[in-house]
Design an enzyme around this catalytic site. Structure first.
Site, PDB file in Angstrom:
ATOM      1  N   LYS A 282       0.907  -1.385   0.037  1.00  0.00           N
ATOM      2  CA  LYS A 282       0.211  -0.164  -0.184  1.00  0.00           C
ATOM      3  C   LYS A 282       0.804   1.304   0.087  1.00  0.00           C
ATOM      4  CE  LYS A 282      -4.520  -0.642   1.768  1.00  0.00           C
ATOM      5  NZ  LYS A 282      -5.710  -0.274   2.398  1.00  0.00           N
ATOM      6  N   GLU A 368     -19.083  -8.852   9.724  1.00  0.00           N
ATOM      7  CA  GLU A 368     -20.187  -8.190  10.565  1.00  0.00           C
ATOM      8  C   GLU A 368     -21.223  -9.126  11.456  1.00  0.00           C
ATOM      9  OE1 GLU A 368     -18.727  -5.396   7.541  1.00  0.00           O
ATOM     10  OE2 GLU A 368     -19.355  -7.572   7.479  1.00  0.00           O
ATOM     11  N   ARG A 396     -25.712  -6.011   7.042  1.00  0.00           N
ATOM     12  CA  ARG A 396     -24.781  -7.242   6.744  1.00  0.00           C
ATOM     13  C   ARG A 396     -25.162  -8.293   7.598  1.00  0.00           C
ATOM     14  NH1 ARG A 396     -19.238  -6.440   3.824  1.00  0.00           N
ATOM     15  NH2 ARG A 396     -19.911  -8.369   2.467  1.00  0.00           N
TER      16      ARG A 396
END
Length: 635
Positions: A282, A368, A396
């Site tokens: 990243k 979740e 979710r």
């Protein structure tokens, strides 16, 4: 005249142009593309670190595969800026995440190259598998590729898809973009397991064998490095991904086009499920983002030569910060409190809590459903779980909230960040539906604080209950009402009158209806502004469930019409709760419901978006005058 720094990139208007380039030109293209991403995001704001990390991978994929005929599904979609630039949207990058501009995520309606909309993580393998099976059923020769991050691989849905794909006999390529960095640091046994395999004795032994074999031939140092990559590949596949039925290749350097392109070309010729492990970094190519990828994950505008600098004037405290401070304060007072986040430690304001109470902090990864049921298990044993979760991500885990928490009436607190419109992230991240989907669940309560002070107070109220309670609050700062330092709550299920209409002597009700505005949440403040012009009563309802029915009926009895205001979906929302309560009481009053309409709201500046929905002070006043045929305001 000096040459443009993007001279080669400017010749690429679609991937067909890219595929006509000699392979030797691709490294120059990658350098220009990375520089363009950095320059563009610095001017508009947006996701930076993740996109700097996918430059070479994006080039290689479009170079090898015949997109858009071949399907390319990105997961999560905030790593697709290089993809957008190479697929005809280079000039539109200046409009990124702005009203009327291009989305920060893949969007099917925006481009045929966006095969699937992905802004919530861990969906790519399922979607790409569906596309691969569809191609097989209709007899189309097509490659389907899913690119998924290591953070997204922590979600159960990704493994459900792998489990299905391994026996589906479909031609599917899954690329694990492993940068060891989701928004929050990746967690869980899978991530730890991969790290152990890469650093363990077996791999170290394989690596040492390679060095021993090649030591007599020093010029073959590069070959030794490639052997090391293959040694990693020999360890991992038999232990995990090949057990799902995939042919595992990797890991390979995701910034090395000389490795990426031949590997993808080989995989393109193979049948059945293939899994390519690609290692990227990243922030690649921009030292500041490499050093701090979290800070540069989603920056606003900045000068690339300087980097991110603190604002000259300290910004107002955000609702997220209010929650984070409350969580620490309440944890210090009550040892039963535990904090849970599904991979959003920074976004949900839990960094300090994690530092101060590490044993009571649980980042469960992008999971979740597990987060909510895990909280239920903790609550069963007498602990007091607080689940910090974005409103859009709670969607979710809806079944778990109903079946595992509410049905058993367990005292779990849901701190719902990003309620309402979220601005640049757009409809995929808008918390538009939580009022509607929570208030219909038995045992659940839902608080809607109007400002920072009420947010802290209502979190305390929620925590004090012996049943599940959610507290919804928006992204960013409120009006600046400083929270109190104590942990005292507000009365459960009770609102307050914030403004009483003055009335005018001798007015006739039929010509000047007495209007009361019932505000839920932060729209209290524009409602108060509108009420000054309308001379309306304003009620700060505070709770969408339970409604303060005593106050509601009292106000309804003394007014001719009611207006409800909420930053949530009108259908099934708090305004609907008001009409249901009036009907149950047999009290008929006209009710104007103001909120988010039955359509998805695009990305853009939050204040402008609210104004476009008529939810600023001027819009509320305008709607009330139109609905009740009031004369225009006099200047």
């Amino acid at each position: 005249m000096s040459q443009s720094p993007y001279a080669l990139l400017q010749t690429i208007d679609d991937p067909a142009d890219l595929r006509r380039l000699p392979r030797a030109e691709l490294k120059r293209l990658a350098a220009e593309l990375r520089a363009f991403v950095l320059d563009s995001v610095s001017k508009t704001g947006g996701h930076l670190s993740s996109n700097l990390g996918t430059v070479e991978l994006t080039i290689a994929l479009h170079y090898v595969f015949d997109t858009p005929h071949d399907r390319l599904v990105w997961d999560v979609g905030h790593q697709t800026y290089p993809h957008k630039i190479l697929t005809g949207r280079r000039e539109r990058m200046a409009t990124l995440r702005q009203l009327g501009g291009i989305s920060g995520f893949p969007l099917r309606s925006e481009s045929p190259y966006d095969a699937f909309g992905t802004a919530h993580s861990s969906t790519s393998i399922s979607a790409a598998l569906g596309m691969a099976i569809a191609a097989k059923l209709v007899g189309v020769q097509r490659h389907c590729v899913a690119v998924i991050g290591d953070g997204a691989m922590t979600a159960g849905m990704a493994f459900e898809a792998l489990n299905n794909a391994g026996v589906a006999e479909a031609d599917l390529l899954v690329i694990l973009n492993d940068n060891d960095m989701s928004i929050s640091p990746p967690v869980g046994a899978l991530n730890r397991y991969l790290a152990q395999l890469m650093s363990g004795h077996f791999y170290a032994a394989a690596k040492n064998v390679g060095k021993t074999m090649l030591r007599p031939v020093p010029p073959l140092l590069e070959l030794a490095k490639r052997f090391e990559q293959q040694a990693k590949g020999m360890v991992v596949p038999a232990t995990l991904f090949e057990k799902f039925g995939f042919n595992y290749i990797g890991p390979i350097d995701g910034h090395d086009l000389d490795s990426l392109i031949p590997t993808l070309e080989n995989l393109k010729e193979l049948k059945g499920p293939q899994f390519l492990h690609v290692v990227t970094k990243k922030g690649q190519g921009y030292k500041l983002a490499e050093a701090d990828p979290v800070a540069y994950h989603g920056p606003g505008k900045f000068d690339p030569a300087v980097g991110l600098v603190p604002p000259a004037v300290a910004p107002r405290q955000t609702f997220t910060q209010v929650f984070g401070q409350w969580l620490c304060d309440m944890a210090a007072q009550d040892e039963r409190l535990v904090g849970i986040t599904p991979a959003m430690r920074e976004g949900s304001g839990m960094v300090e809590f994690h530092q101060r109470f590490p044993a009571r902090f649980f980042d469960v990864g992008i999971a979740e459903q597990h987060a909510v049921t895990f909280a239920a298990g903790l609550a069963c044993e007498g602990l007091k779980p607080v689940v910090a979760i974005y409103s859009t991500f709670l969607q979710r885990a809806y079944d778990q909230m109903i079946h595992d928490v509410a049905l058993q009436n367990l005292p779990v607190v849901f701190a719902l960040d990003r309620a309402g419109l979220v601005g640049a992230d757009g409809p995929t991240h808008a918390g538009a539906y939580d009022i509607a989907f929570i208030r219909c669940i038995p045992n659940m309560a839902l608080a809607c604080p109007a400002d920072e002070r009420e947010c802290r107070q209502l979190l305390s109220t929620a925590y004090a209950q012996n049943h599940p309670v959610a507290v919804r609050y928006p992204r960013g700062a409120g009006v600046g009402v400083a929270p109190l330092s104590d942990l005292e709550g507000l009365p459960f299920g009770k609102g307050e009158i914030r403004r009483l209409r003055r009335g005018h002597a001798g007015e006739a009700p039929e010509t000047a209806p007495r209007i009361a505005i019932l505000a839920f949440g932060t729209l209290l403040y524009p409602a108060l502004q509108a009420a000054e012009a309308l001379d309306a009563t304003v009620v700060n309802m505070r709770w969408a469930k339970p409604l303060d029915e005593d106050l509601l009926l009292e106000v309804a009895a003394s007014h001719d019409a009611l207006v409800t205001v909420e930053e949530g979906a009108i259908m099934g929302g708090a305004g609907s709760a008001v009409t249901e309560a009036l009907n149950a009481a047999g009290l008929l009053r006209p009710v104007l419901q103001l909120g988010l309409p039955d359509r998805f709201i695009e990305h853009g500046d939050p204040a402008k978006l609210l104004a476009l929905q008529g939810l600023d002070a001027a819009g509320i006043e305008r709607s009330v005058r139109a609905r009740f045929e009031l004369p225009a305001a006099t200047v």
